[in-house]
Design an enzyme around this catalytic site. Sequence first.
Site, PDB file in Angstrom:
ATOM      1  N   GLU A   1      23.220  53.549 -35.724  1.00 49.25           N
ATOM      2  CA  GLU A   1      23.958  53.967 -37.056  1.00 49.25           C
ATOM      3  C   GLU A   1      25.442  54.321 -36.666  1.00 49.25           C
ATOM      4  O   GLU A   1      26.154  53.885 -37.471  1.00 49.25           O
ATOM      5  CB  GLU A   1      23.329  55.331 -37.478  1.00 49.25           C
TER       6      GLU A   1
ATOM      7  N   SER B   1     -13.424  31.225 -70.186  1.00 51.53           N
ATOM      8  CA  SER B   1     -14.840  31.265 -70.389  1.00 51.53           C
ATOM      9  C   SER B   1     -15.534  32.432 -69.934  1.00 51.53           C
ATOM     10  O   SER B   1     -16.518  33.168 -70.195  1.00 51.53           O
ATOM     11  CB  SER B   1     -15.689  30.006 -69.777  1.00 51.53           C
TER      12      SER B   1
END
Length: 650
Positions: A104, A370
Site C-alpha cells: 500500500e 409446460s
Amino acid sequence: MASRRKPKNKPASRKKAAPKRGTPWLRWAGIAILWLAVLGAGTVAWFAHDLPDTSALWDVEDSSSVTFLDRGGRLIARRGAVYGPPVRLDSLPDHLPGAVMAVEDRRFYAHPGIDPIGLSRAAYANFRAGYVVQGGSTITQQLAKNLFLTNERTIRRKAQEMLLALWLERKFTKDEIFALYLNRVYFGGGAWGIEAASQRYFSKPASEVTLGESALLAGLLKAPSRYNPSSDVARAEARATVVLDVMVEAGKITPEQRETAFDAPIVVSRASAVESAQYFMDWVDTEVRQLVGEVNADLIVETTMDLPMQRMAGRTLREGLKQEAIDKGAEQGALIALGPQGEVLALAGGRDYTASQFNRAVMAHRQPGSAFKPFVYLTAMEAGLSPWTTRMDAPVRVGDWEPGNYGERYYGEVALKTGLEKSLNTVAVRLTEELGREKVARTAQRMGIVSRLAPTRSLALGAQEVTPMELAAAYAPFANGGMGVIPHGITRIRTMGGQVLYERRGSGPGRVVQPDPLAHMNFMLESVVEQGTGRAARLPDRTAGGKTGTTNDFRDAWFAGYADGVTTVVWVGNDDNRAMQGVTGGSYPAAIWAEFMRHAPPMRDYAAPAAPSPAAPAAQPPARPAEEAPREDPIGDLITTVRENGAGGD
C-alpha cells in the site's frame, strides 16, 4: 544665463534614471506572485471550507451486525458494519504491518502524507499500461478518504484528501496514523478493521495471524470484493502470493520466509466461505428490516436454510452450467428448494454471485412453459376426470389461433396421463377451453402462484410470467399432502442478549388440494419422471414427481419437481431473454435437479398422499402412432397462424 545652464544638467539626470528601467518588470513579477498567492490561498480555502469535522476521529461507529444461523444452528455468515476492537501497532506481529506497507505505501515513514515519488511512479506505470494499474495515494491519504470523504472521483475530493492527509501528518505520529488506518480500513465481508477481519476469515485475533494470513489480509485492501476468500479462494491465494513477492522485494521478509509461508496452508473459516448463500442472505436481510425495523443492537437471525443443501445447490448449479451449456447459450440459472411447510432450504439466485448479484430465484419473472400444465390437469382432476380419461390429440383452433405439437406429431385419442407424460400442447389447450381459463387461473393461484394470470388463450402453455419461488410454492402441495405454503426464510430474530423480536407462527393457507385429485396428480407427475419428458430427473433410490418446461425459441428451460417432501425448481436461461440452442427442460434443468435431489435429505414431517389404483380401464385406447421416447420440444410457431407471445410447450 544661469537659467540657461539648467538644461545642461538634463543628460546627467537621464543617466541617473537609467537603472529604473527594470522596475516595471520587477513590479509586475511581484504583483503576479502576490496574485498567485491570493489565488492559491483562495483555492485552498475553497477546497477546505467544507472539510468534514475531524473531532470524532478516534470514535468507533457503534453499528449493529446481523448473524445468520441455519436451521441446525450452524453459522452461515455475519453481515453489517462490524468494527473490531482497536488494536495497538505493537501488539501485531511485524509481518502484518509489513505486508500492508509493502503493497500500500512502501515510503510511508519517509513522506509527509503525500508522496511525489509514488505519484510519479504510478503515473509512469499507468501511462505505459494505457490504463490505471497503480494508485499513488499514500496510507495517510487513504485514511483521510475512509474517515472523512466519499468515493467520488473528482478533483475537489482529491484535493480535500491531500489537505486532510497533511493535517493528519501534523496532528499525529506516523505510528498513530498507521494504527488508525489498520483499525478503520475495510477488508470485505462486512469486516472493518484488522481485528474484525482476522476473526472473520481465520477465527482468531490479529495478534496471532501467520505470515501467509497477513499476506492474504493485505491483499484484500486492493479490492475487498474481488479478492475476498469467501468468494474465490484461488484468487485470494494468488493475490497473497503477489503480496509475499512484494514483501521480499521491499525487504520486509527474506526469500526463505516466503517459501515457508508458501508451505503453510491458509485455512479460511468455513462459515464465511459460502458464496451461494449470499443470494439467500440478500433476500432475508431485506425481510429482517421489514419485520423488526431499525434496531441498534446486534441481531441473531435463525433461518430455514440447510447449510449442506445450500452448498450443494450452489455447486450443482455452477457445475451444471459449465462450458458445454454456455456454448449452447445457457449462461444463467436459478435453483430453489422448499421444505413441506414452505421453508426455503436452499436458494441459488445465479451461477456466480461475484459476477451478478441479481437474485433470479426470487426476482426473475419468466414464462414457465409446460411446467404450468399440472395446474390444467389438476383442474381437470377436481372436475371429476381421471388419469385415464381420454381426449383427442389433434390440431385444435381457438379463434384464429392454432397451437400444435412440435413437428406436427399427433397421437389421436390419448389418456390424460399420456397427455401430461408427453406434454401434448393440444390436449392441454382443449382441457383449458373445456374447463374454463378463469378456473385454471384460479387453481394455479390457489396453489401458490401470486403473479397476475390473465385468462388468455395461451394460458395452458405457460405464456405468463412467474418467478422460480412462486412455481416452487405452487408445486409444494403436490409434495406435502395438499397443504398450501408461504415461502419463508426466517424462523426467529433475537438480540445477542436473548430478547426475541420476531418468531414465525402459523402454518400457511391450509389445505388447497383434496386427497383424491392430489393422488391422481402424484400418479401422473411421477409418470412424467419415470417414462415421460422428465426421465433425466429420475432418482436411483426413491420416487420423484415433476414436470419439464420449455418456452418458444428455447428462451427458458425448467424442471419443477419433488421427492420425500422436498420441492425443488430449476430454471436455466439468459437475463436478456436470448434464445438458447436446443436447451429444454428435460436437459440441463432436469440433470441439475436430479444431482441436487440425490443429496437432499428426505423430510419426514409431512403426510404423503396415497397413490390411486394403477389399474386402467380396459377400454383405454393405445396411443397412436406406436410408442416412442417422449421428446420435449417447444412448439415454436411452426403451426400457429397467430403466434401467442412466448407460448411454449415441450
